[in-house]
Design an enzyme around this catalytic site. Structure first.
Site, mmCIF file in Angstrom:
data_model
loop_
_atom_site.group_PDB
_atom_site.id
_atom_site.type_symbol
_atom_site.label_atom_id
_atom_site.label_comp_id
_atom_site.label_asym_id
_atom_site.label_seq_id
_atom_site.Cartn_x
_atom_site.Cartn_y
_atom_site.Cartn_z
ATOM 1 C CB SER A 194 -0.881 0.007 1.249
ATOM 2 O OG SER A 194 -1.508 1.257 1.426
ATOM 3 C CE1 TYR A 233 -3.874 -2.179 5.054
ATOM 4 C CE2 TYR A 233 -3.474 0.175 4.808
ATOM 5 C CZ TYR A 233 -3.690 -1.073 4.242
ATOM 6 O OH TYR A 233 -3.711 -1.212 2.872
#
Length: 252
Positions: free
Chosen positions: A132, A146
């Protein structure tokens, strides 16, 4: 016929990788927990498809998958399974956080290493670890776990790429680092995107172009390329505050 292995192929980016690699003529091995979705995906392509039901939050099943595939000649591995979690670190559910780390990092690590060793023995191959743009930033308040999990993926991929280059390996590795993508991710993470997401189709199209060019870090969309480049110019304390502000918006 070349073979592509894809984890987390039941929806979103993983499913789109399966569709686009099928269009390139790859035989598919698709993995996930929801077999009915994998069966539906199989019916949408005209190449041979093998379905493997697996729960990657369980280490035993990760090692079992590697063992099951040890005789396979995998040309492309899309290491995609993962999910997110948003909220204050004081308040987020620890069981969900640990489950996220098990999938995003432990499973990713086990499968990355296992498939890398198989490809090295075969003499070639390409692995895309789906990370990401969060993994390229110094930290994300309100999605702290995350961001940390994706930074792990990016760091590991970068380091392994250097090791492979130094031994003259023909195996290539990449980290795919998209920003917001319109998938089920935001529902599973209990967030709403503060920025407009790109389509899974655009994300994967750019990812495969990056793979073709042997790019190490692949950031789809011009906007996210600018944002990640700009982040290097901003002092750390300011950048973390800006990131936190964006993440807070996602909580609705």
């Amino acid at each position: 016929m070349k073979t592509a292995l894809i984890t987390g192929a039941t929806s979103g980016i993983g499913k789109e990788f399966a569709l686009q690699l099928a269009n390139r003529g790859y035989r598919l091995i698709i993995c996930g927990r929801r077999v009915e979705r994998l069966e539906e995906l199989k019916s949408q392509v005209s190449v041979p498809v093998e379905i493997i039901q697996v729960d990657l939050s369980k280490k035993k099943e990760c090692f079992g998958l590697i063992e099951q595939l040890k005789e396979e000649n995998i040309d492309v591995f899309i290491n995609n399974a993962g999910f997110g979690l948003a909220g204050s670190f004081l308040e987020t559910d620890i069981k969900r956080e640990v489950s996220m780390i098990k999938v995003n990092d432990v499973a990713m690590h086990i499968l990355f290493k296992g498939m890398l060793q198989n490809m090295q023995e075969a003499g070639e191959g390409h692995i895309i670890n789906v990370a990401s743009s969060a993994g390229l930033l110094p930290g994300g308040p309100y999605m702290a776990g995350y961001y940390a999990s994706k930074a792990y993926m990016v760091s590991l991929t970068r380091a392994v790429a250097v090791e492979l280059k130094e031994i003259g390996s023909k195996v290539r590795v990449s980290a795919l680092c998209p920003g917001p993508v319109d998938t089920e991710f935001n529902e599973n993470a209990d967030v709403v995107f503060a920025l407009k997401g790109i389509s899974a189709k655009q994300c994967v199209t750019e990812a495969l172009k990056g793979m073709d060019r042997n790019k190490l870090i692949i950031v789809p969309s011009f906007r996210m390329k600018l944002a990640t480049t700009f982040s290097h110019l901003v002092p750390y304390p300011i950048l973390v505050k800006l990131t936190g502000r964006q993440q807070k918006k996602k909580l609705g």
